[in-house]
Design an enzyme around this catalytic site. Structure first.
Site, PDB file in Angstrom:
ATOM      1  N   ASP A  31     169.525 104.979  53.264  1.00 33.23           N
ATOM      2  CA  ASP A  31     168.259 104.374  53.805  1.00 33.23           C
ATOM      3  C   ASP A  31     167.793 103.418  52.644  1.00 33.23           C
ATOM      4  OD1 ASP A  31     165.887 103.876  55.397  1.00 33.23           O
ATOM      5  OD2 ASP A  31     165.280 105.902  55.049  1.00 33.23           O
ATOM      6  N   GLY A  34     166.145  97.531  54.033  1.00 33.84           N
ATOM      7  CA  GLY A  34     165.123  96.758  54.376  1.00 33.84           C
ATOM      8  C   GLY A  34     164.068  96.742  53.058  1.00 33.84           C
ATOM      9  N   TRP A  36     164.856  97.282  49.810  1.00 35.06           N
ATOM     10  CA  TRP A  36     165.507  96.558  48.790  1.00 35.06           C
ATOM     11  C   TRP A  36     165.238  95.178  49.103  1.00 35.06           C
ATOM     12  CZ3 TRP A  36     169.307  92.948  48.483  1.00 35.06           C
ATOM     13  CH2 TRP A  36     169.996  92.916  47.100  1.00 35.06           C
ATOM     14  N   HIS A  48     170.843  94.773  54.511  1.00 31.43           N
ATOM     15  CA  HIS A  48     172.105  95.370  55.062  1.00 31.43           C
ATOM     16  C   HIS A  48     173.436  94.947  54.718  1.00 31.43           C
ATOM     17  CE1 HIS A  48     169.314  97.175  57.737  1.00 31.43           C
ATOM     18  NE2 HIS A  48     168.915  96.046  58.444  1.00 31.43           N
ATOM     19  N   ASN A  79     168.323 103.753  66.689  1.00 38.53           N
ATOM     20  CA  ASN A  79     168.212 102.203  66.223  1.00 38.53           C
ATOM     21  C   ASN A  79     168.289 100.944  67.094  1.00 38.53           C
ATOM     22  OD1 ASN A  79     170.229 102.888  63.107  1.00 38.53           O
ATOM     23  ND2 ASN A  79     168.089 102.820  63.134  1.00 38.53           N
ATOM     24  N   TRP A  80     168.444 101.212  68.162  1.00 37.43           N
ATOM     25  CA  TRP A  80     168.408 100.513  69.290  1.00 37.43           C
ATOM     26  C   TRP A  80     167.053  99.857  69.431  1.00 37.43           C
ATOM     27  CZ3 TRP A  80     173.196  98.652  70.496  1.00 37.43           C
ATOM     28  CH2 TRP A  80     174.187  99.379  70.537  1.00 37.43           C
ATOM     29  N   SER A 199     166.171 112.939  60.405  1.00 42.42           N
ATOM     30  CA  SER A 199     166.080 111.757  61.543  1.00 42.42           C
ATOM     31  C   SER A 199     167.320 112.022  62.451  1.00 42.42           C
ATOM     32  CB  SER A 199     166.378 110.491  60.864  1.00 42.42           C
ATOM     33  OG  SER A 199     165.260 110.415  59.742  1.00 42.42           O
TER      34      SER A 199
HETATM   35  C1  FPP Z   1     168.623 101.755  56.856  1.00 42.23           C
HETATM   36  O1  FPP Z   1     168.023 100.846  56.282  1.00 42.23           O
HETATM   37  C2  FPP Z   1     169.872 101.582  57.037  1.00 42.23           C
HETATM   38  C3  FPP Z   1     170.311 101.176  58.228  1.00 42.23           C
HETATM   39  C4  FPP Z   1     169.574 101.386  59.485  1.00 42.23           C
HETATM   40  C5  FPP Z   1     171.814 101.221  58.662  1.00 42.23           C
HETATM   41  C6  FPP Z   1     172.560 101.418  57.410  1.00 42.23           C
HETATM   42  C7  FPP Z   1     173.615 100.352  57.718  1.00 42.23           C
HETATM   43  C8  FPP Z   1     174.459  99.776  56.559  1.00 42.23           C
HETATM   44  C9  FPP Z   1     174.442 100.473  55.304  1.00 42.23           C
HETATM   45  C10 FPP Z   1     175.356  98.511  56.758  1.00 42.23           C
HETATM   46  C11 FPP Z   1     176.256  98.951  58.033  1.00 42.23           C
HETATM   47  C12 FPP Z   1     177.438  99.873  57.806  1.00 42.23           C
HETATM   48  C13 FPP Z   1     178.509  99.983  57.991  1.00 42.23           C
HETATM   49  C14 FPP Z   1     179.405 101.109  57.616  1.00 42.23           C
HETATM   50  C15 FPP Z   1     179.319  98.568  58.189  1.00 42.23           C
HETATM   51  P1  FPP Z   1     166.413 100.301  56.731  1.00 42.23           P
HETATM   52  O2  FPP Z   1     166.456  99.028  57.410  1.00 42.23           O
HETATM   53  O3  FPP Z   1     166.190 101.606  57.695  1.00 42.23           O
HETATM   54  O4  FPP Z   1     165.695 100.232  55.263  1.00 42.23           O
HETATM   55  P2  FPP Z   1     163.946 100.370  55.070  1.00 42.23           P
HETATM   56  O5  FPP Z   1     163.700 101.872  55.604  1.00 42.23           O
HETATM   57  O6  FPP Z   1     163.878 100.184  53.869  1.00 42.23           O
HETATM   58  O7  FPP Z   1     163.398  99.379  56.037  1.00 42.23           O
END
Ligand code: FPP
Length: 243
Positions: A31, A34, A36, A48, A79-80, A199
């Site tokens: 997590d 975003g 970062w 990502h 996530n969809w 989650s």
């Molecule tokens: C959460 O960050 C992360 C995800 C929704 C997906 C994790 C995906 C990856 C690390 C990349 C794809 C993976 C592979 C194996 C190819 P967030 O967007 O929820 O972050 P935030 O909470 O700071 O907004």
């Protein structure tokens, strides 16, 4: 490991209790991509992308550290609900990741596994996944289980229905139908970015797992952080409800 061996080991471990020894199976809720990116005034997609770089390093580290299984939450069934362009960025990264890293898995005895219903992903990704699964099916050093379109409640409901169809709704019968049935018991669950919740990830499997929450955002997560979490795990005494 066969399904039967995995189940026997799980029961033995639970009966034995006591000190935990080295972790065999670690799962990570990755997590903070975003946040970062936001901190650096960059598009979320860059966060990502850096998240995938962290995945690559952590998979290598898991192999070097002797983990039998590493399960990563890459895309949840919820996530969809994200904007279409973000979903498309994530799918693009997944596509690129499988294409670029499959050789490394194949060469290093890493078995790829998917948990969740990946068949609803774009057809070209389903094909890439299935080729990668077939290509690494006989590898046995470390299993990289990637959760895609995964939801734990859905998995448990599906497993319970499958167990019922076979005539017995017991803990062992449900476990045997979970997507993780062929993996060692979950030892350690890590979540990055300071959020303290599951989650809908591995709810059943986390029953006796240790939890490790860190404020580190996923793109900043390094093998050193994994080492730190594993060192902490090794000091824990697990009692599985006993004393
Ligand atoms: C959460 O960050 C992360 C995800 C929704 C997906 C994790 C995906 C990856 C690390 C990349 C794809 C993976 C592979 C194996 C190819 P967030 O967007 O929820 O972050 P935030 O909470 O700071 O907004």
């Amino acid at each position: 490991m066969t399904l039967r061996q995995a189940q026997d080991e799980r029961v033995d471990a639970q009966l034995a209790g006591g000190s935990s020894g080295p972790a065999r199976h670690v799962a990570i809720i990755m997590d903070g991509n975003g946040r970062w990116a936001k901190k650096r005034l960059l598009p979320r997609a860059v966060g990502h992308k850096r998240g995938v770089d962290a995945v690559r390093e952590v998979v290598r580290a898991a192999r070097h550290m002797g983990l039998e299984a590493l399960t990563l939450y890459a895309f949840s069934s919820e996530n969809w609900k994200r904007p279409e362009d973000e979903i498309s960025d994530l799918m693009g990264l997944l596509r690129a990741f499988i294409r670029s890293d499959i050789e490394e898995f194949a060469a290093n005895d890493v078995r790829l596994k998917i948990i969740g219903d990946y068949k609803v992903l774009p057809p070209d990704i389903v094909k890439l996944i299935e080729d990668a699964l077939a290509r690494t099916a006989h590898n046995s050093r470390t299993t990289l289980a990637v959760a895609l379109n995964y939801g734990s409640q859905q998995e448990i409901a599906r497993a319970a229905a499958a167990a019922a169809a076979k005539g017995a709704v017991t803990v062992a019968a449900i476990e045997a139908e979970l997507d993780t049935a062929d993996l060692p018991p979950l030892d350690l669950l890590i979540r990055t970015s300071g959020e303290v919740r599951l989650s809908n990830f591995l709810l059943w499997q986390a029953a006796y797992a240790e939890m490790w929450f860190t404020d580190v955002l996923w793109p900043d997560f390094t093998p050193g952080h994994l080492r730190e979490a594993l060192d902490h795990f090794a000091t824990r005494e697990r009692r599985y409800g006993g004393r």
